[in-house]
Enzyme design. Structure first.
Site: not given
Length: 789
Positions: A320-322
């Protein structure tokens, strides 16, 4: 089933990928290098899965940021000097079995020695507690972003402007070498998003607006990071991470916002670059933080599993991203609880969560598996992918590389490579009356907020996320001002910023000071070098309301123009800010993009003729706020006035076209020749053109080949880039450049979402030359088109 789940299922039903791909369209492994298949590693992975507990498996899927496990981490702000907190480290690894850590602490670069110390300790604890090394990752996007002393190349948009695959690969090789010297084996790069919206805060992280250019340069980055053979266990190599799958940057111009993208457009514009990179063997993929057609991409099974993992044949790790699993609940309001968000994301195909600040993900996922809401098969698949990357990196045999194994870190050789990249990226957009190059000894007045700033030369992701800490680390390099002084002599250069950025606060604010003094100083000079642009930013902090360059900078430009002196406008910006209110009053215009620590030196060399500029725009430079279009637009997007009708300003004027860039040399194109004027989709066509340097100086030129489809079943683009080659020609040298095209180079995604080359008339264009030809048959391709030609 609650109402949120019902809504999600409904949305999935109407999404672009609502239909299951037919079996003939799903390809488990496509042609290309791919991730190496190693049966001995697969056997070890199976043995690990038998041994690991559920908690340990979920821990492998968990990624936290470094601030969580450092001293002073209660508020996620670490104490300085930086030190790990042993209690927090044990909580993360011993209790929650965390398998991955990312980022720096306090948003600050560290020395390779400090990185070695931190990561070596984490690896020791991980091997003792779990028997599996953790994987450390950073965003090293134009050099080793968070390592002090590292070599910084131009940002990706500047590398795109080089149109030089060799330079791009060299930059990636240096970045991989120096990142591994810090003990970090995983790089969240390259960005394969399309820079097709000038408003977007992350446009400068892309290679530009064109699919083919992005694809070719993206492949070079992967080869530079992972090697031709994709053996990332070798010295100086890192695992690449493709960002951000899929369709990021579309629609609003703001970061992380919803997009409406038909499947046809998604496949034709946004997918080919990722497909080529998967075929090349990229090990990891990071997911788009936004929504497509109402569905968070992190929760979209059709995109993550059916498309990426099955149809595209991706065998690696999906991260995932942040905090984006949390965003499914908090921001997107699709999941009623965080636990439900975890269920959606993991079942959709996420393998690792960039959490990054807590352990709610681990506890929620363990409960979901125990309750039967997430199948153990899905967990095992995710952990297998994570372990596959760790084994490929050689971390089980050697959990961390050390600085002393990398003696060329920040070497003169690496710095020369970065300097050459900056030289080839800078783009001469205008040069009226050949005001450039300047003669040495010319009295130059330098002004503007970007004239004496290493921060603005580098941009974001430089020593810190937003780039605000650059000046603390870049003291040995030359700004534009000091580089001009070095080349032209300090006594021939006067300077005043006149417009200044604040030391802190909103990036897009500046202040006007001492304008009358600047005008007096300018009157005493022969030439004004006006350095305008942007302060540093990236992601959401870089969102803007107005694409025009700031009012203070516009005022400075107009007041300088009133003096009647030749003006050289130097643009130092991450995206093309509008300059049409004063551009006609500028005698020369140079675009530096974000050229890195060596950008000042490269620019000064170009200004005074030591280097011949060779950069070409990787995007269309817009002229007006409501005339944002790409070079490959449809005919209807740029309608000229029709006879007998009013002109409603429907013509979409641009400031400078895609692919534009001037030289001090004079290049002449002639004799565009095709090997045949009629051919089938199975045949190839040879294209040749002669290019001559008619000047007395050597120069580099980018030969660009475009295709235009005269008529098609779906409205064709005006033209499409299909080949390019950057060449060096000595004075008066002539060379014949040859390209090979196939029927699939003419293909587009048709009504049924398949690639199709339709019979009919086409044109090939190189510079101002054009030749027509005829494709005698129609052919469809039952697969995602890869542009890795």
């Amino acid at each position: 089933m609650n109402r949120f789940q019902q809504v999600l299922i409904l949305l999935c039903g109407i999404a672009a990928f609502s239909c299951q791909p037919s079996s003939e369209n799903i390809q488990i492994k496509k042609a290309g290098v791919g991730i190496p298949s190693d049966q001995s590693i697969e056997k070890k992975i199976a043995q690990q899965l038998e041994r690991l507990t559920l908690a340990e498996k979920v821990g492998q899927m968990t990624q936290i940021t470094l601030d969580v496990i450092t001293q002073g981490a209660d508020e996620f702000v670490s104490d300085e000097p930086l030190a790990l907190d042993e209690k927090l480290v044990l909580e993360a690894i011993q209790k929650y079995k965390v398998g991955s850590v990312l980022n720096t602490a306090n948003n600050r670069a560290r020395t390779p020695k400090k990185w070695n110390s931190v990561i070596e300790h984490l690896q020791r604890v991980s091997m003792e507690e779990i028997g599996i090394p953790l994987i450390y990752g950073v965003d090293a996007i134009h050099g080793t972003t968070y390592t002090a002393g590292a070599t910084f190349f131009p940002q990706q948009i500047g590398l795109g402007a080089t149109w030089n695959p060799e330079i791009v690969r060299q930059g990636a090789e240096v970045c991989a070498y120096e990142t591994r010297a810090s003990g970090i084996p995983w790089n969240f790069s390259p960005v394969l998003d399309m820079g097709r919206d000038a408003r977007w805060a992350r446009m400068w992280e892309t290679f530009g607006e064109d699919v083919y250019l992005n694809t070719q340069l993206g492949l070079e980055v992967i080869k530079g990071y992972q090697g031709e053979d994709n053996d990332i266990s070798k010295h100086g190599r890192v695992a690449a991470c493709l960002k951000h799958f899929l369709g990021y940057s579309s629609l609003s111009g703001k970061d992380r916002t919803p997009a409406l993208i038909p499947e046809r457009e998604l496949r034709e514009i946004y997918l080919p670059t990722f497909q080529a990179a998967v075929d090349q063997g990229a090990y990891t993929v990071m997911i788009n933080s936004g929504l497509i057609n109402g569905i968070p991409v992190h929760a979209n099974y059709q995109l993550l599993t059916e498309l990426l993992k099955k149809e595209m044949g991706f065998d690696g790790l999906v991260v995932t991203d942040w905090a984006d699993i949390e965003n499914i609940h908090i921001r997107d309001k699709v999941a009623a609880t965080q636990k439900e968000a975890v269920k959606m994301a993991i079942n959709a195909g996420i393998d690792m969560a960039m959490v990054p600040y807590n352990y709610n993900f681990t506890t929620n996922l363990i409960e979901l598996v125990t309750e039967g809401e997430v199948p153990m098969q899905r967990i095992d698949d995710a952990v297998s992918r994570i372990l596959r990357v760790k084994y490929a990196m050689g971390l089980f045999e050697k959990p961390m590389d050390k600085q002393e194994e990398y003696p060329e870190f920040a070497s003169e050789k690496f710095e020369q490579s970065a300097l050459e990249a900056a030289r080839e990226s800078i783009t001469l957009l205008k040069n009226n009356e050949q005001v450039l190059p300047l003669k040495k000894g010319t009295k130059v007045f330098v002004t503007g907020p970007n004239a004496h700033s290493m921060r603005t030369l580098n941009g974001g992701w430089t020593y810190s996320w937003q780039g605000e800490k650059v000046d603390e680390f870049a003291g040995k390099y030359q700004s534009i001002l000091t580089a001009i002084q070095a080349v032209n002599g300090t006594g021939n250069v006067s300077y005043q910023p006149t417009v200044e950025y604040p030391a802190e606060g909103t990036y897009d604010v500046d202040h006007l000071r001492d304008l009358n003094k600047a005008k007096r100083m300018a009157k005493a000079a022969d030439v004004i070098v006006l350095c305008l642009g942007e302060n540093t930013y990236t992601e959401k902090p870089g969102d803007l309301h107005d694409l025009n360059i700031s009012e203070n900078q516009q005022l400075l430009a107009k007041e300088m123009a009133k003096l009647g002196k030749p003006i050289v406008l130097v643009l130092n910006e991450g995206r093309p800010r509008l300059i049409s209110t004063f551009e006609t009053q500028m005698d020369a215009v140079l675009q530096t993009y974000l050229p890195g620590n060596f950008g000042g030196q490269a620019l000064a060399e170009i200004l005074f003729g030591e280097v011949n500029p060779s950069g070409k725009l990787p995007y269309t430079y817009p002229k007006y706020a409501n005339s944002l279009l790409t070079y490959d637009h449809k005919y209807a997007e740029n309608q000229e006035k029709m006879e007998g009708m009013y002109d409603y300003e429907s013509l979409m004027e641009v400031q400078y076209p895609f692919g534009h860039g001037l030289s001090y040399a004079d290049f002449e194109y002639r004799d565009l020749t095709l090997s045949k004027t009629t051919f089938t989709a199975e045949e190839t066509i040879e294209v040749s053109v002669k290019v001559k340097n008619n000047s007395a100086i050597a120069g580099k030129e980018v030969v660009q080949l475009y295709i235009s489809d005269h008529y098609a079943s779906l409205a064709p683009s005006v033209k499409k880039l299909k080949r390019f080659e950057k060449i060096h020609l000595a004075a008066q040298e002539e060379r014949t450049i040859r390209f090979t095209l196939q029927g699939r180079d003419l293909a587009f995604v048709g009504f049924n979402n398949e690639w199709i080359s339709e019979k009919g008339d086409f044109s090939i264009m190189v510079d101002q030359l054009k030749q027509d030809f005829y494709l005698s048959e129609t052919k469809t391709y039952n697969q995602v088109q890869s542009l890795a030609l």
